[in-house]
Write a protein that holds these residues in place. Sequence first.
Motif, PDB file in Angstrom:
ATOM      1  N   GLN A 223       0.832  -1.202   0.000  1.00 43.56           N
ATOM      2  CA  GLN A 223       0.000   0.000   0.000  1.00 43.56           C
ATOM      3  C   GLN A 223       0.868   1.254   0.000  1.00 43.56           C
ATOM      4  O   GLN A 223       0.546   2.260  -0.661  1.00 43.56           O
ATOM      5  N   GLU A 224       1.983   1.197   0.717  1.00 45.97           N
ATOM      6  CA  GLU A 224       2.887   2.344   0.764  1.00 45.97           C
ATOM      7  C   GLU A 224       3.502   2.619  -0.610  1.00 45.97           C
ATOM      8  O   GLU A 224       3.637   3.785  -1.021  1.00 45.97           O
ATOM      9  N   GLU A 225       3.854   1.567  -1.342  1.00 44.50           N
ATOM     10  CA  GLU A 225       4.394   1.738  -2.698  1.00 44.50           C
ATOM     11  C   GLU A 225       3.364   2.388  -3.622  1.00 44.50           C
ATOM     12  O   GLU A 225       3.699   3.265  -4.434  1.00 44.50           O
ATOM     13  N   ILE A 226       2.103   1.947  -3.497  1.00 45.04           N
ATOM     14  CA  ILE A 226       1.045   2.522  -4.336  1.00 45.04           C
ATOM     15  C   ILE A 226       0.861   3.998  -4.024  1.00 45.04           C
ATOM     16  O   ILE A 226       0.760   4.834  -4.941  1.00 45.04           O
ATOM     17  N   TYR A 227       0.826   4.338  -2.733  1.00 47.54           N
ATOM     18  CA  TYR A 227       0.653   5.739  -2.348  1.00 47.54           C
ATOM     19  C   TYR A 227       1.807   6.599  -2.853  1.00 47.54           C
ATOM     20  O   TYR A 227       1.596   7.717  -3.350  1.00 47.54           O
ATOM     21  N   ASN A 228       3.029   6.096  -2.721  1.00 54.55           N
ATOM     22  CA  ASN A 228       4.195   6.856  -3.195  1.00 54.55           C
ATOM     23  C   ASN A 228       4.159   7.039  -4.709  1.00 54.55           C
ATOM     24  O   ASN A 228       4.507   8.112  -5.231  1.00 54.55           O
TER      25      ASN A 228
END
Length: 350
Positions: A223-228
Amino acid sequence: MSSNQQPQQSSEEIDLGQLFQLIGNAFKKLFAFIASIFKGVFHVIMLFLLFIQKHFIKFVIAGVVGVGLGVYLDLRKQDIFVSSMVVEPNFNSVQQLYNNVSFYNELAKAQDSISLANALKITSSEAASIKKLEIESYSDENQKVLLFDKFIRELDSTTVKNLDFEAYLENFNTFDARFHKINLISTNSTVAKKAQPAIVKSISSNTYFKEQKATNDKNINFQEEIYNQQLNEIISLQELYKDVMVKEASKEIGGTNISLADNGNGTNKEIELLKERDELKQKIVALNLEKANKATILNVISDFPTRGAKLGGITNQYKFLLPFLLVSMVLIILLLLELNKTLKSYASKR
């Protein structure tokens, strides 16, 4: 006509007089009944005071003996210390935590110091000093409101309509609380701190919870990769729109005009991107908080202190308990003797 009305009026006066007389008699009986109750209570109080006066010396002797014996026992008994630790279980590990603490407590009650020492990774003498382990939920009304808000967010709208806060509280149990407090009571003031790593590890080393944490870490990282990625795309679009606006401003007034409005409705795309960027930042902050809260299977909010607090209070001191118990025993015995004497006197009169 006048002769017929006179007897009727006299009859009505007689009826009203009887009615007032009945009401007056009823009030007299009520007041007499209340007075008899007060007299009875006063009589019982006086009998009890006379009973105390008659046996006052016996009560004083029992109290003095209780104080003396209690002071002697207080001087000889070992000090009791209590240590508390507040934890936050993650990944539905609260049930296992309660089971483990209950197991430790059963070993302490059975005085199985060897098994308890192996379980808590302490010495047998330190395990023998442990008298009790207990765990309880640690939540106030504010925390319950937050838990209720989180709970209803996970439900569909139809279910939420049929559920209110009062109904939620009625079904709220110990396992629903976010924080839990573990109390360790022992004659050794430092044993709780030594036992803490084993208590925490007993949950953290569980294979199921470790797999749950690993899966949760993967989901958070994904999820963090998608947000970034989304944040980088928004930043790129903002830079693109800025370049377009600069080029548009440099053109002559009568030249080609590139509109940044959305279908002519006046909504500026730059503003929309700013809103999306702010929302994305909030999501990233929330994700970072979740990552911090679920960094471990069992979060220790407050450690066991280096030294436990001495367990005090009137209920834990013999010099206060024994006088009360001895005086109560003397009172009960004397009342039974008086009752026996009264029954014998009643039987002889019959």
